[in-house]
Design a protein around this motif. Sequence first.
Motif, PDB file in Angstrom:
ATOM      1  N   ASP A 172       8.188  -0.126   9.411  1.00 10.56           N
ATOM      2  CA  ASP A 172       7.790  -0.015   8.005  1.00 10.56           C
ATOM      3  C   ASP A 172       8.704  -0.833   7.094  1.00 10.56           C
TER       4      ASP A 172
ATOM      5  N   LYS B 209       1.979  -8.311   3.835  1.00 11.14           N
ATOM      6  CA  LYS B 209       0.849  -8.005   2.937  1.00 11.14           C
ATOM      7  C   LYS B 209       0.835  -6.527   2.561  1.00 11.14           C
ATOM      8  N   GLU B 210       1.359  -5.700   3.442  1.00 12.77           N
ATOM      9  CA  GLU B 210       1.371  -4.256   3.192  1.00 12.77           C
ATOM     10  C   GLU B 210       2.815  -3.771   3.115  1.00 12.77           C
ATOM     11  N   TYR B 211       3.078  -2.908   2.159  1.00  6.51           N
ATOM     12  CA  TYR B 211       4.447  -2.372   2.021  1.00  6.51           C
ATOM     13  C   TYR B 211       4.443  -1.186   1.081  1.00  6.51           C
TER      14      TYR B 211
ATOM     15  N   ILE C 134       0.965   0.049  -0.730  1.00  7.50           N
ATOM     16  CA  ILE C 134      -0.007  -1.040  -0.636  1.00  7.50           C
ATOM     17  C   ILE C 134      -0.534  -1.080   0.796  1.00  7.50           C
ATOM     18  N   GLY C 135      -1.872  -1.183   0.937  1.00  9.13           N
ATOM     19  CA  GLY C 135      -2.477  -1.217   2.271  1.00  9.13           C
ATOM     20  C   GLY C 135      -2.289   0.111   2.980  1.00  9.13           C
ATOM     21  N   ARG C 136      -1.824   0.039   4.216  1.00 13.84           N
ATOM     22  CA  ARG C 136      -1.702   1.262   5.025  1.00 13.84           C
ATOM     23  C   ARG C 136      -0.677   2.249   4.459  1.00 13.84           C
ATOM     24  N   TYR C 137       0.147   1.788   3.513  1.00 14.77           N
ATOM     25  CA  TYR C 137       1.165   2.667   2.918  1.00 14.77           C
ATOM     26  C   TYR C 137       0.602   3.600   1.844  1.00 14.77           C
ATOM     27  N   LYS C 138      -0.685   3.405   1.517  1.00 15.42           N
ATOM     28  CA  LYS C 138      -1.339   4.277   0.544  1.00 15.42           C
ATOM     29  C   LYS C 138      -1.268   5.744   0.997  1.00 15.42           C
TER      30      LYS C 138
END
Length: 147
Positions: A27, A115-117, A137-141
């Motif tokens: 992560d 792209k995701e963070y 953002i992205g999967r971190y939502k």
Amino acid sequence: MKSFKTNSALETIEIGKKIGALLNSGDVCLLVGDLSAGKTTITKGIGMALGVKKVINSPTFTIVKGYKGDKCPLYHLDLYRLDGVNNDFDLEEYMEGDGVCVIEWPFQVSEILPKEYLKINLTRTGEESRTIEVLGIGRYKALEEAL
Ligand SMILES: Nc1ncnc2c1ncn2[C@@H]1O[C@H](COP(=O)(O)OP(=O)(O)OP(=O)(O)O)[C@@H](O)[C@H]1O
Ligand SMILES: [Mg+2]
């Protein structure tokens, strides 16, 4: 976005612990805020949640410090002083590595950020008060929503 207000460094560390408990190896967490906003302070809490035993201090003069943790390693990066001399520094290695990667002053390297963070904005609102905004953002939502 989730928003928190803290009134001491200890309270900010507690927020860091909550965030750290939801982070896993691989992560990436970006810390945004002015000097003394509390970026290193919240990293202390993230480290505690990962089971880091050493005291986490500012890596300002070394760019990166790695810590062993019971859950996984923590890579704490501070890019404030990143310059031409350090341009071949292999950031991707840390961001795609086997631990949690926490980056202070991330927009020094905006072109290579993932792209995701998870983004954490820290704002100083008084001597000992801070507003902390957490945005996934992205999967971190999902992580943001779990806070
Ligand atoms: N509510 C609070 N949350 C976080 N830090 C606080 C708070 N109140 C006071 N402080 C103090 O503010 C300072 C924050 O310093 P810290 O090193 O965490 O900032 P930083 O954002 O990492 O700065 P830099 O960009 O210089 O690395 C510490 O001295 C801490 O004790
Ligand atoms: Mg710092």
